[in-house]
Scaffold this active site. Structure first.
Site, PDB file in Angstrom:
ATOM      1  CB  ALA A  10      -0.920  -0.010   1.217  1.00  0.00           C
ATOM      2  CB  ILE A  12       0.261   4.653   4.053  1.00  0.00           C
ATOM      3  CG1 ILE A  12       0.784   5.429   5.275  1.00  0.00           C
ATOM      4  CG2 ILE A  12      -0.197   3.252   4.438  1.00  0.00           C
ATOM      5  CD1 ILE A  12      -0.257   5.710   6.323  1.00  0.00           C
ATOM      6  NE  ARG A  16       3.763  10.261   3.860  1.00  0.00           N
ATOM      7  CZ  ARG A  16       4.400  10.834   2.844  1.00  0.00           C
ATOM      8  NH1 ARG A  16       5.701  10.649   2.685  1.00  0.00           N
ATOM      9  NH2 ARG A  16       3.758  11.611   2.000  1.00  0.00           N
ATOM     10  CB  SER A  34       1.913  -7.937  -2.554  1.00  0.00           C
ATOM     11  OG  SER A  34       0.805  -7.656  -3.386  1.00  0.00           O
ATOM     12  NE  ARG A  35      -5.160 -11.632   0.189  1.00  0.00           N
ATOM     13  CZ  ARG A  35      -5.779 -10.833   1.043  1.00  0.00           C
ATOM     14  NH1 ARG A  35      -6.004  -9.576   0.720  1.00  0.00           N
ATOM     15  NH2 ARG A  35      -6.177 -11.282   2.216  1.00  0.00           N
ATOM     16  CE1 TYR A  56      -0.615  -8.983   1.880  1.00  0.00           C
ATOM     17  CE2 TYR A  56      -2.880  -9.527   2.440  1.00  0.00           C
ATOM     18  CZ  TYR A  56      -1.976  -8.771   1.742  1.00  0.00           C
ATOM     19  OH  TYR A  56      -2.424  -7.784   0.904  1.00  0.00           O
ATOM     20  CG  LEU A  72      -3.453  -5.663   4.936  1.00  0.00           C
ATOM     21  CD1 LEU A  72      -3.759  -6.916   5.733  1.00  0.00           C
ATOM     22  CD2 LEU A  72      -3.296  -5.979   3.461  1.00  0.00           C
ATOM     23  CE  LYS A  95      -3.189   6.293  11.897  1.00  0.00           C
ATOM     24  NZ  LYS A  95      -2.112   6.509  10.913  1.00  0.00           N
ATOM     25  CG  ASP A 175      -9.412   7.549   5.437  1.00  0.00           C
ATOM     26  OD1 ASP A 175      -8.431   6.830   5.725  1.00  0.00           O
ATOM     27  OD2 ASP A 175      -9.355   8.442   4.576  1.00  0.00           O
TER      28      ASP A 175
END
Length: 330
Positions: A10, A12, A16, A34-35, A56, A72, A95, A175
């Site tokens: 992903a 983020i 990050r 990753s899948r 995973y 995720l 979160k 979100d």
């Protein structure tokens, strides 16, 4: 060095957490999953990660991985946090950690039983700007706190994006609504007693795309405005009887605006500015987590606080449905 693995490629995580772990003094990123196996290998090659997995489960089975970061979709956070705990891995989860407070309570019980370090990734609580806000409020710098106002909005109308997919836990409250609540709670040490809200459901996506609400903390009220299809905006302002505290970039420090806190006097004639250039709140977060995983006495954002924050989100959803005040479960 704490050996990290990341579940998912992903954005983020790429933008990050991978840089934060690389810059940290006590962490090493050794695996990514990753899948889509090809995507995992591509990201691993790009960032120099030693191991890439096409599932995973395979990453959780790796003896080289001590801790996992989970970015995720929201609806999958609790499932994979519990699986990581069962695999004996420490967990830093994005979160909100669960779709509701009950899921987070289940995670907390599992983590305690397993003796595993688990934390929700509220990176703002590690940033010195929020430690400064907390100290200013506690010291009486603005006198009696009466009101906190917050706005958090962005513009995302991509139907494929998880933020616009209810089955993945999308929507404004989960979100971004978690941020004003956690910031107000962190800065004051108080808990919301009851909430009310107007929750607008997007007719195309089925997600809560616009929310206005109030959280009653007893001594003060928090008002919040959230939007997923609006102009970008972030504000957090603490109004006291003797002054005002403004946080320039309350949630995406260094990205949305400069990292600063401004303390205004009662007449708004004088201001004191606290600046925090060059701070990477994600790095501070992963370094604190690694210290805790190594058994050192370091404060992380606690799971009980995660549960309480999600209980307030649950209550806001209920208030949106009923149109009335709803008590926040203790």
């Amino acid at each position: 060095m704490l050996n990290w693995g990341i579940l998912s490629t992903a954005k983020i995580g790429r933008d990050r957490l991978i840089p934060a772990i690389a810059e940290s003094l006590n962490g090493s990123l050794v695996a990514i999953a990753s899948r889509d196996g090809e995507r995992a290998f591509e990201i691993a090659a790009t960032y120099g990660i030693r191991q890439a997995f096409g599932s995973y489960e395979a990453l959780l089975a790796s003896p080289d991985v001590e801790a996992v970061y989970i970015p995720l979709p929201t609806a999958q956070h609790a499932e994979w946090t519990l699986k990581a705990i069962a695999a004996g891995k420490h967990v830093l989860c994005e979160k909100p950690m669960g779709m509701n407070a009950a899921e987070i309570a289940e995670i907390a019980a599992a983590a305690e039983a397993a003796g595993i370090v688990v934390a929700e990734a509220f990176m703002i609580t590690y940033h010195p700007q929020w430690l400064t806000v907390r100290d200013l409020v506690a010291s009486g710098a603005i006198g009696r706190l009466r009101h906190v106002e917050s706005t958090f909005s962005y513009h995302n109308v991509d139907p494929a994006n998880m933020r616009n997919r209810p089955e993945l836990g999308g929507g404004a409250l989960r979100d971004i609504g978690v941020y004003p609540l956690v910031a107000a709670r962190f800065a004051t040490g108080l808990e919301p007693r009851r909430v009310r809200a107007n929750v607008v459901i997007d007719p195309a996506f089925g997600t809560d795309s616009f929310v206005t609400g109030t959280a009653d903390f007893g001594d003060f009220a928090l008002s919040l405005t959230l939007g997923t299809g609006m102009a970008h905006r972030q504000t957090m302002v603490f109004h006291g009887e003797d002054g005002v505290i403004e946080v320039a970039a309350p949630f995406n420090a260094g990205l949305y605006d400069g990292d600063s806190v401004t303390l205004h006097d009662r007449q708004h004639r004088r201001a004191e500015i606290f600046r925090f250039p060059g701070v990477n709140q994600y790095r501070l977060q992963v370094e604190a987590f690694a210290e805790k995983a190594r058994g050192r006495d370091v404060a992380l954002f606690p799971l009980e606080s995660s549960r309480r924050n999600q209980a307030a989100i649950d209550a806001l959803f209920e208030a949106g449905r009923t149109g009335d005040w709803v008590d926040v479960a203790g």
